[in-house]
Write a protein that holds these residues in place. Structure first.
Motif, PDB file in Angstrom:
ATOM      1  N   PRO A   2      -2.258  -4.753   2.380  1.00  5.91           N
ATOM      2  CA  PRO A   2      -2.758  -5.816   3.104  1.00  5.91           C
ATOM      3  C   PRO A   2      -3.589  -6.328   1.969  1.00  5.91           C
ATOM      4  N   LYS A  57      -7.897  -8.948   2.061  1.00  7.27           N
ATOM      5  CA  LYS A  57      -8.141  -9.565   1.800  1.00  7.27           C
ATOM      6  C   LYS A  57      -9.637  -9.706   1.601  1.00  7.27           C
ATOM      7  N   GLU A  94      -9.833  -9.214  -2.442  1.00  7.67           N
ATOM      8  CA  GLU A  94      -9.576  -7.724  -2.938  1.00  7.67           C
ATOM      9  C   GLU A  94      -9.105  -8.583  -4.275  1.00  7.67           C
ATOM     10  N   ASP A 102      -4.109 -11.651   3.198  1.00  2.00           N
ATOM     11  CA  ASP A 102      -4.180 -12.177   4.716  1.00  2.00           C
ATOM     12  C   ASP A 102      -5.785 -12.948   4.445  1.00  2.00           C
ATOM     13  N   ASN A 145      -7.227 -15.063   8.466  1.00  2.00           N
ATOM     14  CA  ASN A 145      -7.091 -14.307   8.506  1.00  2.00           C
ATOM     15  C   ASN A 145      -6.582 -13.530   9.666  1.00  2.00           C
ATOM     16  N   ASP A 172      -4.175   1.024   1.050  1.00  2.00           N
ATOM     17  CA  ASP A 172      -4.960  -0.354   1.073  1.00  2.00           C
ATOM     18  C   ASP A 172      -4.805  -0.561  -1.040  1.00  2.00           C
ATOM     19  N   ALA A 173      -5.306  -1.854  -1.102  1.00  2.10           N
ATOM     20  CA  ALA A 173      -5.658  -2.408  -2.394  1.00  2.10           C
ATOM     21  C   ALA A 173      -6.042  -1.359  -2.612  1.00  2.10           C
ATOM     22  N   ASP A 174      -7.352  -1.108  -2.219  1.00  4.42           N
ATOM     23  CA  ASP A 174      -9.157  -1.054  -2.974  1.00  4.42           C
ATOM     24  C   ASP A 174      -8.905   0.487  -4.071  1.00  4.42           C
ATOM     25  N   GLN A 185      -8.571   3.229  -2.152  1.00  6.23           N
ATOM     26  CA  GLN A 185      -8.948   4.535  -1.451  1.00  6.23           C
ATOM     27  C   GLN A 185      -8.042   5.064  -0.838  1.00  6.23           C
ATOM     28  N   ARG A 208     -14.042   2.958  -2.178  1.00  8.65           N
ATOM     29  CA  ARG A 208     -13.737   1.867  -3.142  1.00  8.65           C
ATOM     30  C   ARG A 208     -13.093   1.642  -4.526  1.00  8.65           C
ATOM     31  N   THR A 259     -16.122  -3.410   2.049  1.00 11.06           N
ATOM     32  CA  THR A 259     -15.524  -3.088   2.889  1.00 11.06           C
ATOM     33  C   THR A 259     -15.822  -4.487   3.883  1.00 11.06           C
ATOM     34  N   LYS A 260     -14.944  -3.995   4.731  1.00  9.66           N
ATOM     35  CA  LYS A 260     -15.069  -5.702   5.852  1.00  9.66           C
ATOM     36  C   LYS A 260     -15.368  -5.476   6.699  1.00  9.66           C
TER      37      LYS A 260
HETATM   38  N1  UDP Z   1      -7.543  -6.124   4.807  1.00  7.88           N
HETATM   39  C1  UDP Z   1      -6.784  -6.508   5.663  1.00  7.88           C
HETATM   40  N2  UDP Z   1      -7.429  -7.900   6.447  1.00  7.88           N
HETATM   41  C2  UDP Z   1      -8.900  -7.707   7.286  1.00  7.88           C
HETATM   42  C3  UDP Z   1      -9.399  -6.700   6.928  1.00  7.88           C
HETATM   43  C4  UDP Z   1      -8.611  -5.971   5.837  1.00  7.88           C
HETATM   44  O1  UDP Z   1      -5.925  -7.673   5.378  1.00  7.88           O
HETATM   45  O2  UDP Z   1      -9.087  -7.852   7.927  1.00  7.88           O
HETATM   46  C5  UDP Z   1      -7.435  -4.926   4.042  1.00  7.88           C
HETATM   47  C6  UDP Z   1      -8.236  -4.713   2.878  1.00  7.88           C
HETATM   48  O3  UDP Z   1      -8.320  -5.870   1.768  1.00  7.88           O
HETATM   49  C7  UDP Z   1      -8.452  -3.395   2.009  1.00  7.88           C
HETATM   50  C8  UDP Z   1      -7.789  -2.244   3.750  1.00  7.88           C
HETATM   51  O4  UDP Z   1      -7.204  -3.689   4.533  1.00  7.88           O
HETATM   52  O5  UDP Z   1      -7.016  -3.267   1.393  1.00  7.88           O
HETATM   53  C9  UDP Z   1      -8.634  -1.929   4.376  1.00  7.88           C
HETATM   54  O6  UDP Z   1      -9.921  -2.477   3.918  1.00  7.88           O
HETATM   55  P1  UDP Z   1     -10.939  -1.946   4.269  1.00  7.88           P
HETATM   56  O7  UDP Z   1     -11.363  -1.654   2.631  1.00  7.88           O
HETATM   57  O8  UDP Z   1     -12.299  -2.966   3.589  1.00  7.88           O
HETATM   58  O9  UDP Z   1     -11.409  -1.215   4.852  1.00  7.88           O
HETATM   59  P2  UDP Z   1     -12.074   0.442   4.402  1.00  7.88           P
HETATM   60  O10 UDP Z   1     -11.207   1.290   3.295  1.00  7.88           O
HETATM   61  O11 UDP Z   1     -13.359   0.424   4.686  1.00  7.88           O
HETATM   62  O12 UDP Z   1     -11.704   0.814   6.083  1.00  7.88           O
END
Ligand code: UDP
Ligand code: MG
Length: 312
Positions: A9, A11, A13, A47, A75, A98-100, A102, A205, A210-211
Motif C-alpha cells: 500500500p 500513500k 511514497e 491510495d 484516499n 509497507d513501502a517505507d 520499515q 522509515r 508517517t501518516k
Molecule cells: N498508507 C496507505 N494509505 C493511508 C496511509 C498509509 O496506503 O491512508 C500506507 C503507507 O504508504 C505505508 C503504509 O501504509 O506504505 C504504512 O503507513 P505509515 O508508514 O505512514 O505508517 P506507520 O509505519 O508509521 O505505522
C-alpha cells in the motif's frame, strides 16, 4: 498463478518507492535461488496519493512485467488498500509490506521457511520493542492492547505489524470477510489458522513521514474495539444495574433516617452530584450505543471498500 505476490500500500511514497523496489527485486532474486520462487508479482496500491507516487509506479511497471498497480480514485485508507491488493493477488504465497522499508523484505526468506518447511499458514511479524516511539504513544498503545485482551475473544498481539506472509488459503479467508470497517489486527487472528510470529527491532522509515497522528490512532483503536467486541454494550447494562442497586439501598437509608430522626438538613449538593453522575452515565451509555449504531449504518449502505481509477 505466480508463486509469490508482494502487496504494497502506498500513500504519498514517492521518496520511498525507488528504495523499496530495489530492495524487493534483490530479495526476489535471492528467493528464486533459495526457495524456488520462479514467478512473482509486486502489486502497488496507490491510495489516492497527491505526489508523484503513481507516475513512479507506472514507470516501474513499464520496465518490469512483474509490477502491477491499482490506483484508487481517492484516499480510502490502508485497510482498503490492503484488501484491494490481497483480492487482486494471484500468488501461492502473498506478503503484505509497507513501502517505507520499515518491514524488512529480507525477512521473507525465513518467513517462507515457516510456510514451506514447517506447515504454518501464516508468518506474522511484531515489533520486539517500542523504542524510538514517543513515551505517551507507547503508554496508550499498551493500554489499548490490555483493553483489547479483556474485551475481545480473539488475541490481538501487542506490536503486531501488517507485515505478513500468507498461504493462498489464508488470503482467501481474509478476503472473504467483506466488512466495511476493517481492522486487520483483529481480522487476521479471527480467521484462525496456524501463525508463526517473528520479532524484529523497530526501524525508522527510509524516507518521507508517517501518516498516523495520535488522534487518528485513537479513532482507529476505538474502531477496533467496536469492530471485534460487543462487551462495551454490556457495560451500559452493568453500570445501570449497579446504580439501581446503590440507589435502592440509599432510598432505604433515607426512609429509615426520616422515620427515626425526622428530616435533617436537605442534601442539595449531594443531589446535584447524583443527577450529574447519572446524567453522565446515561450519555456515556448512549455514546456506546451510537458507536455500534453507526457501524450498522455504514454496513447497511453496503458501499464498496474502494473505487479504482486505473490499474494494470
Ligand atoms: N498508507 C496507505 N494509505 C493511508 C496511509 C498509509 O496506503 O491512508 C500506507 C503507507 O504508504 C505505508 C503504509 O501504509 O506504505 C504504512 O503507513 P505509515 O508508514 O505512514 O505508517 P506507520 O509505519 O508509521 O505505522
Ligand atoms: Mg511506516
Amino acid at each position: 498463478m505466480s508463486d509469490l505476490s508482494l502487496v504494497v500500500p502506498c500513500k504519498n511514497e514517492e521518496e520511498s518507492i525507488p528504495f523499496f523496489y530495489k530492495e524487493a527485486v534483490s530479495v526476489l532474486a535471492q528467493l528464486a535461488e533459495s526457495h524456488n520462487i520462479k514467478s512473482s508479482e509486486i502489486i502497488f496500491i496507490d491510495d489516492g496519493s497527491d505526489d508523484k507516487t503513481l507516475e513512479i509506479i507506472k514507470e516501474l511497471a513499464k520496465n518490469d512485467i512483474r509490477v502491477h498497480y491499482i490506483s484508487f480514485s481517492r484516499n480510502f485508507g490502508k485497510e482498503a488498500a490492503l484488501y484491494a491488493g490481497l483480492k487482486r493477488s494471484k500468488g501461492k504465497f502473498v506478503a503484505t509490506l509497507d513501502a517505507d522499508l520499515q518491514d524488512p523484505p529480507e525477512m521473507l526468506s525465513q518467513m517462507l521457511d515457516a510456510l514451506t518447511k514447517e506447515s504454518f499458514d501464516c508468518a506474522a511479524t511484531r515489533r520486539a520493542t517500542r523504542s524510538g516511539e514517543p513515551v505517551v504513544r507507547s503508554f496508550f498503545a499498551r493500554c489499548f492492547y490490555k483493553l483489547m485482551a479483556k474485551l475481545c475473544d480473539i488475541e490481538v498481539v501487542d506490536g503486531a505489524r501488517d507485515f505478513r506472509l500468507m498461504s493462498r488459503k489464508y488470503v482467501d479467508a481474509v478476503v472473504s470477510l467483506y466488512e466495511k470497517s476493517r481492522f486487520s489486527k483483529g481480522i487476521f487472528p479471527w480467521v484462525g489458522f496456524k501463525t508463526k510470529w517473528f520479532s524484529y527491532d523497530n526501524r525508522e522509515r527510509i524516507a518521507g513521514k508517517t501518516k498516523w497522528s495520535f488522534y487518528k490512532l485513537f479513532l482507529y483503536s476505538l474502531d477496533g474495539i467496536t469492530a471485534f467486541s460487543v462487551k462495551p454494550l454490556m457495560l451500559a447494562s452493568v453500570l445501570g444495574f449497579i446504580s439501581v442497586i446503590i440507589s435502592f439501598f440509599l432510598i432505604v437509608f433515607i426512609v429509615v433516617r426520616k422515620i427515626l430522626f425526622g428530616d435533617p438538613v436537605a442534601g442539595w449538593a449531594s443531589m446535584v452530584c447524583i443527577i450529574l453522575f447519572l446524567g453522565g452515565l446515561q450519555l456515556f451509555s448512549i455514546g456506546i450505543l451510537g458507536q455500534y449504531l453507526s457501524k450498522i449504518y455504514i454496513e447497511t449502505k453496503n458501499r464498496p471498500l474502494f473505487i479504482v481509477r486505473e490499474e494494470k
